[in-house]
Design a protein around this motif. Structure first.
Motif, short mmCIF file in Angstrom:
data_model
loop_
_atom_site.label_atom_id
_atom_site.label_comp_id
_atom_site.label_asym_id
_atom_site.label_seq_id
_atom_site.Cartn_x
_atom_site.Cartn_y
_atom_site.Cartn_z
N VAL A 281 -4.85 14.65 -1.42
CA VAL A 281 -6.56 15.20 -2.11
C VAL A 281 -6.50 14.56 -3.30
CG1 VAL A 281 -7.48 17.12 -3.03
CG2 VAL A 281 -6.29 17.38 -0.84
N SER A 282 -7.43 13.64 -3.45
CA SER A 282 -7.68 12.76 -4.78
C SER A 282 -9.00 12.86 -5.22
CB SER A 282 -7.03 11.45 -4.31
OG SER A 282 -7.14 10.70 -5.26
N THR A 283 -9.02 12.35 -6.33
CA THR A 283 -10.35 11.72 -7.09
C THR A 283 -10.42 10.26 -6.65
OG1 THR A 283 -9.12 10.79 -8.77
CG2 THR A 283 -9.92 13.09 -9.36
N ASP A 284 -11.53 9.77 -6.76
CA ASP A 284 -11.96 8.30 -6.62
C ASP A 284 -10.87 7.59 -7.04
OD1 ASP A 284 -13.86 9.04 -5.02
OD2 ASP A 284 -15.45 8.57 -6.31
N PHE A 285 -10.60 7.71 -8.35
CA PHE A 285 -9.52 6.80 -8.95
C PHE A 285 -8.26 6.87 -8.38
CE2 PHE A 285 -12.49 7.70 -12.76
CZ PHE A 285 -12.37 6.30 -13.12
N GLY A 286 -7.77 8.09 -7.62
CA GLY A 286 -6.63 7.84 -7.17
C GLY A 286 -6.54 7.18 -5.65
N ILE A 287 -7.64 6.90 -5.21
CA ILE A 287 -7.66 6.08 -3.96
C ILE A 287 -8.36 4.78 -4.16
CG2 ILE A 287 -7.54 8.09 -2.05
CD1 ILE A 287 -10.59 7.95 -2.05
N GLU A 288 -8.33 4.62 -5.36
CA GLU A 288 -9.10 3.17 -5.73
C GLU A 288 -8.37 1.93 -4.71
OE1 GLU A 288 -10.82 0.64 -9.40
OE2 GLU A 288 -9.12 2.10 -9.60
N ARG B 54 -8.22 10.73 -13.44
CA ARG B 54 -9.59 10.67 -14.06
C ARG B 54 -9.91 9.51 -14.55
NH1 ARG B 54 -10.75 16.19 -17.32
NH2 ARG B 54 -9.19 14.99 -18.77
N PHE B 55 -9.15 8.43 -14.65
CA PHE B 55 -9.18 7.30 -15.21
C PHE B 55 -7.99 6.32 -14.63
CE2 PHE B 55 -7.47 9.49 -18.67
CZ PHE B 55 -6.54 8.55 -19.14
N GLY B 56 -8.05 5.11 -14.90
CA GLY B 56 -7.10 4.09 -14.29
C GLY B 56 -7.63 2.86 -13.34
N ALA B 57 -6.93 1.95 -12.94
CA ALA B 57 -7.37 0.79 -12.31
C ALA B 57 -6.09 0.44 -11.06
CB ALA B 57 -7.74 -0.25 -13.24
N GLY B 58 -6.75 -0.03 -10.19
CA GLY B 58 -5.94 -0.79 -9.31
C GLY B 58 -5.43 0.41 -8.13
N ILE B 59 -4.64 -0.21 -7.11
CA ILE B 59 -4.11 0.59 -6.07
C ILE B 59 -2.89 1.32 -6.72
CG2 ILE B 59 -2.88 0.24 -3.96
CD1 ILE B 59 -4.54 -1.95 -3.21
N LYS B 60 -2.83 2.60 -6.27
CA LYS B 60 -1.88 3.60 -6.66
C LYS B 60 -0.80 3.82 -5.84
CE LYS B 60 -4.87 4.54 -10.02
NZ LYS B 60 -6.15 3.54 -9.43
N GLY B 61 0.25 3.31 -6.35
CA GLY B 61 1.69 3.32 -5.56
C GLY B 61 1.90 4.79 -4.98
N LYS B 62 1.51 5.77 -5.77
CA LYS B 62 1.65 7.35 -5.46
C LYS B 62 0.98 7.57 -4.47
CE LYS B 62 -0.03 8.74 -9.23
NZ LYS B 62 0.90 8.18 -10.26
#
Length: 172
Positions: free
Chosen positions: A162-169, A142-150
């Motif tokens: 299946v992700s929120t927008d933050f998970g695929i940022e 629900r928050f965070g920044a940058g590309i997610k390694g996961k």
């Protein structure tokens, strides 16, 4: 301190021949400040990919990878376990939600159940087996920044995310 860091970043942008970032989202943000000499260089490359064939009918569980020390991960899990997973399980029958990552004892005790399973420490080989057994990977940040390694890692294993927008940022 954020005002100071922003001022420092903008100064460094001004002095640079080119600004290299890892996502188009970050490049677009930098360009809004008037710095058009921005290039995107993705941070993840794989020589080889997972060779396990993804056959949805042979899989059923859900996976989340990420440790609880990082606040966006623990927040995401609390939200997903309380708000999303019960409805998903109701619609899809017996399904396990597997969480791989370090969490403190109190968190694990509070959120574990018959179908919410924590795996606090796994080897690379065991993680590969888990990825090759699950139907989807969730990244409910629900928050965070940058590309997610996961998110990148799930793609490496060929498992839908299946992700929120933050998970695929930075990846869209």
């Amino acid at each position: 301190s954020s005002k100071y860091l922003k001022k420092m970043e903008l100064y460094l942008y001004e002095k640079s021949d080119v600004i290299i970032t890892v996502s188009s989202l970050e490049a677009d943000t930098i360009k809004k400040y008037g710095y058009d000499k921005t290039e995107v260089f993705p941070a993840y490359y794989y020589k080889d990919f997972n060779v396990e064939q993804y056959i949805p009918e042979k899989r059923k569980d859900i996976l989340f990878v990420g440790g609880g020390v990082h606040l966006p991960n623990s927040d995401a899990l609390v939200w997903f376990i309380n708000e999303i997973f019960p409805e998903f399980a109701k619609e899809n029958g017996k399904v396990n939600f597997i969480i791989v990552g370090g969490y403190d004892k109190d968190f694990v005790e509070k959120y574990s159940s018959d179908n919410v399973l924590f795996k606090l420490s796994v080897s690379d080989a065991e993680l590969k087996k888990i990825y090759n057994s699950v139907k989807i990977v969730v990244v409910p940040l629900r928050f965070g920044a940058g590309i997610k390694g996961k998110t990148v890692e799930a793609g490496y294993y060929g498992v839908p995310v299946v992700s929120t927008d933050f998970g695929i940022e930075g990846l869209k």
